[in-house]
Design a protein around this motif. Structure first.
Motif, PDB file in Angstrom:
ATOM      1  N   SER A   1       0.816  -1.220   0.000  1.00 18.24           N
ATOM      2  CA  SER A   1       0.000   0.000   0.000  1.00 18.24           C
ATOM      3  C   SER A   1       0.847   1.266   0.000  1.00 18.24           C
ATOM      4  O   SER A   1       0.395   2.320  -0.460  1.00 18.24           O
ATOM      5  CB  SER A   1      -0.951   0.008   1.202  1.00 18.24           C
ATOM      6  OG  SER A   1      -0.212  -0.055   2.403  1.00 18.24           O
ATOM      7  N   VAL A   2       2.089   1.204   0.491  1.00 23.81           N
ATOM      8  CA  VAL A   2       2.991   2.353   0.467  1.00 23.81           C
ATOM      9  C   VAL A   2       3.980   2.229  -0.695  1.00 23.81           C
ATOM     10  O   VAL A   2       4.213   3.186  -1.431  1.00 23.81           O
ATOM     11  CB  VAL A   2       3.764   2.487   1.801  1.00 23.81           C
ATOM     12  CG1 VAL A   2       4.815   3.595   1.721  1.00 23.81           C
ATOM     13  CG2 VAL A   2       2.802   2.747   2.941  1.00 23.81           C
TER      14      VAL A   2
ATOM     15  N   VAL B   1       4.942   3.840  -8.610  1.00 25.65           N
ATOM     16  CA  VAL B   1       4.199   4.483  -9.703  1.00 25.65           C
ATOM     17  C   VAL B   1       4.770   5.876  -9.966  1.00 25.65           C
ATOM     18  O   VAL B   1       5.012   6.263 -11.109  1.00 25.65           O
ATOM     19  CB  VAL B   1       2.692   4.560  -9.383  1.00 25.65           C
ATOM     20  CG1 VAL B   1       1.972   5.468 -10.368  1.00 25.65           C
ATOM     21  CG2 VAL B   1       2.068   3.166  -9.393  1.00 25.65           C
ATOM     22  N   VAL B   2       5.014   6.650  -8.896  1.00 24.13           N
ATOM     23  CA  VAL B   2       5.586   7.992  -9.033  1.00 24.13           C
ATOM     24  C   VAL B   2       6.985   7.915  -9.634  1.00 24.13           C
ATOM     25  O   VAL B   2       7.342   8.693 -10.533  1.00 24.13           O
ATOM     26  CB  VAL B   2       5.618   8.723  -7.666  1.00 24.13           C
ATOM     27  CG1 VAL B   2       6.408  10.016  -7.759  1.00 24.13           C
ATOM     28  CG2 VAL B   2       4.203   8.987  -7.178  1.00 24.13           C
ATOM     29  N   LEU B   3       7.795   6.962  -9.167  1.00 22.12           N
ATOM     30  CA  LEU B   3       9.152   6.793  -9.671  1.00 22.12           C
ATOM     31  C   LEU B   3       9.147   6.497 -11.169  1.00 22.12           C
ATOM     32  O   LEU B   3       9.843   7.155 -11.953  1.00 22.12           O
ATOM     33  CB  LEU B   3       9.840   5.645  -8.924  1.00 22.12           C
ATOM     34  CG  LEU B   3      11.147   5.144  -9.521  1.00 22.12           C
ATOM     35  CD1 LEU B   3      12.263   6.119  -9.254  1.00 22.12           C
ATOM     36  CD2 LEU B   3      11.504   3.777  -8.978  1.00 22.12           C
ATOM     37  N   PHE B   4       8.337   5.517 -11.574  1.00 20.51           N
ATOM     38  CA  PHE B   4       8.300   5.137 -12.987  1.00 20.51           C
ATOM     39  C   PHE B   4       7.653   6.232 -13.854  1.00 20.51           C
ATOM     40  O   PHE B   4       8.046   6.414 -14.998  1.00 20.51           O
ATOM     41  CB  PHE B   4       7.574   3.812 -13.168  1.00 20.51           C
ATOM     42  CG  PHE B   4       8.410   2.618 -12.786  1.00 20.51           C
ATOM     43  CD1 PHE B   4       9.585   2.333 -13.455  1.00 20.51           C
ATOM     44  CD2 PHE B   4       8.014   1.782 -11.761  1.00 20.51           C
ATOM     45  CE1 PHE B   4      10.358   1.233 -13.112  1.00 20.51           C
ATOM     46  CE2 PHE B   4       8.774   0.679 -11.407  1.00 20.51           C
ATOM     47  CZ  PHE B   4       9.958   0.401 -12.081  1.00 20.51           C
ATOM     48  N   ALA B   5       6.685   6.950 -13.295  1.00 18.18           N
ATOM     49  CA  ALA B   5       6.074   8.058 -14.044  1.00 18.18           C
ATOM     50  C   ALA B   5       7.112   9.150 -14.304  1.00 18.18           C
ATOM     51  O   ALA B   5       7.170   9.712 -15.410  1.00 18.18           O
ATOM     52  CB  ALA B   5       4.878   8.617 -13.286  1.00 18.18           C
TER      53      ALA B   5
ATOM     54  N   ILE C   1       5.026   1.030 -14.275  1.00 17.06           N
ATOM     55  CA  ILE C   1       3.795   1.653 -13.763  1.00 17.06           C
ATOM     56  C   ILE C   1       2.661   0.627 -13.728  1.00 17.06           C
ATOM     57  O   ILE C   1       1.939   0.518 -12.728  1.00 17.06           O
ATOM     58  CB  ILE C   1       3.389   2.860 -14.635  1.00 17.06           C
ATOM     59  CG1 ILE C   1       4.385   4.009 -14.457  1.00 17.06           C
ATOM     60  CG2 ILE C   1       1.976   3.342 -14.301  1.00 17.06           C
ATOM     61  CD1 ILE C   1       4.219   5.146 -15.454  1.00 17.06           C
ATOM     62  N   LEU C   2       2.502  -0.135 -14.812  1.00 24.20           N
ATOM     63  CA  LEU C   2       1.410  -1.119 -14.882  1.00 24.20           C
ATOM     64  C   LEU C   2       1.553  -2.198 -13.819  1.00 24.20           C
ATOM     65  O   LEU C   2       0.565  -2.580 -13.169  1.00 24.20           O
ATOM     66  CB  LEU C   2       1.365  -1.749 -16.280  1.00 24.20           C
ATOM     67  CG  LEU C   2       0.948  -0.810 -17.415  1.00 24.20           C
ATOM     68  CD1 LEU C   2       1.075  -1.513 -18.764  1.00 24.20           C
ATOM     69  CD2 LEU C   2      -0.468  -0.292 -17.195  1.00 24.20           C
TER      70      LEU C   2
ATOM     71  N   SER D   1      -0.205  -4.388  -8.632  1.00 22.55           N
ATOM     72  CA  SER D   1       0.097  -4.801  -7.263  1.00 22.55           C
ATOM     73  C   SER D   1      -0.704  -3.998  -6.244  1.00 22.55           C
ATOM     74  O   SER D   1      -1.240  -4.546  -5.281  1.00 22.55           O
ATOM     75  CB  SER D   1       1.596  -4.641  -7.005  1.00 22.55           C
ATOM     76  OG  SER D   1       1.922  -5.022  -5.703  1.00 22.55           O
ATOM     77  N   TRP D   2      -0.800  -2.706  -6.473  1.00 22.03           N
ATOM     78  CA  TRP D   2      -1.493  -1.799  -5.557  1.00 22.03           C
ATOM     79  C   TRP D   2      -2.996  -2.055  -5.563  1.00 22.03           C
ATOM     80  O   TRP D   2      -3.617  -2.227  -4.510  1.00 22.03           O
ATOM     81  CB  TRP D   2      -1.183  -0.380  -5.990  1.00 22.03           C
ATOM     82  CG  TRP D   2      -1.674   0.706  -5.065  1.00 22.03           C
ATOM     83  CD1 TRP D   2      -2.069   0.581  -3.776  1.00 22.03           C
ATOM     84  CD2 TRP D   2      -1.800   2.088  -5.399  1.00 22.03           C
ATOM     85  NE1 TRP D   2      -2.429   1.807  -3.276  1.00 22.03           N
ATOM     86  CE2 TRP D   2      -2.268   2.756  -4.243  1.00 22.03           C
ATOM     87  CE3 TRP D   2      -1.553   2.832  -6.543  1.00 22.03           C
ATOM     88  CZ2 TRP D   2      -2.504   4.124  -4.214  1.00 22.03           C
ATOM     89  CZ3 TRP D   2      -1.778   4.204  -6.519  1.00 22.03           C
ATOM     90  CH2 TRP D   2      -2.242   4.838  -5.362  1.00 22.03           C
TER      91      TRP D   2
END
Length: 196
Positions: free
Chosen positions: A41-42, A48-52, A77-78, A83-84
């Motif tokens: 969850s964290v 996602v932010v890193l890959f974006a 990201i996908l 996972s999230w």
């Protein structure tokens, strides 16, 4: 870039690009520690932010490499989103497998649509590559294809074996070590061929 005071001025984008590159290289360790201390969850939103960020800032010396870096980021990201949203850790483990598959696709495709990817990289420093160099770079591209098949298969095994320590050890250390051996061996062979 230099500012008026004579000191180098670093752009924020350059710093972010460097940090995201380091984070992607250290991905297995980030996943291991993230799952151990924070949970999906964290960790997944952070990824996602890193890959974006990586997707927006990806740049390569040749067009195919820019495309490849963007594909790595998009698939990261996908997998992080899967996972999230599904609350399942195992989606994060498949990223090294995806990386090997994409690299295999890039290198393999270039064998059927020359010049090979290694030849394109070689021509960045040696534009007038002789025919022997073209043949050599094609052979090196084939060797890398074999490496990506083996590496991706082992990475997949570590995902399916369901041992996070083994997965981290192979994907975060052993695979890079093997890649380094291959690069070093190729460098030695290339130097000997040039001087032989």
């Amino acid at each position: 870039m230099i500012n008026r005071s004579g000191r180098p001025r670093f752009h924020l984008a350059f710093i972010i690009q460097g940090l995201t590159a380091l984070a992607v290289i250290g991905y297995p360790f980030a996943v291991y520690f993230g799952l151990s201390y924070w949970g999906t969850s964290v960790l997944a939103p952070l990824l996602v932010v890193l890959f974006a960020s990586r997707l927006v800032l990806a740049r390569g010396k040749i067009k195919q490499l820019s495309w490849l870096m963007k594909a790595f980021a998009l698939l990261g990201i996908l997998l992080a989103l899967a996972s999230w949203l599904l609350k399942q850790n195992h989606w994060l483990l498949y990223y090294p497998v995806v990386v090997s598959l994409l690299l295999l696709g890039l290198f393999g495709q270039s064998l059927f649509r020359p010049p090979s990817i290694v030849e394109r990289l070689a021509r960045l420093t040696e534009p007038d590559l002789p025919p022997a160099g073209v043949r050599y770079t094609r052979r090196v591209t084939q060797v890398w294809c074999l490496f990506f098949i083996i590496n991706g298969s082992i990475a997949l095994f570590t995902c399916l074996y369901d041992d996070i320590e083994l997965w981290t050890l192979y994907n975060g250390a052993i695979s890079y070590f093997l890649m380094g051996i291959l690069m070093g061996t190729e460098w030695i062979i290339r130097k000997r061929l040039r001087h032989g």
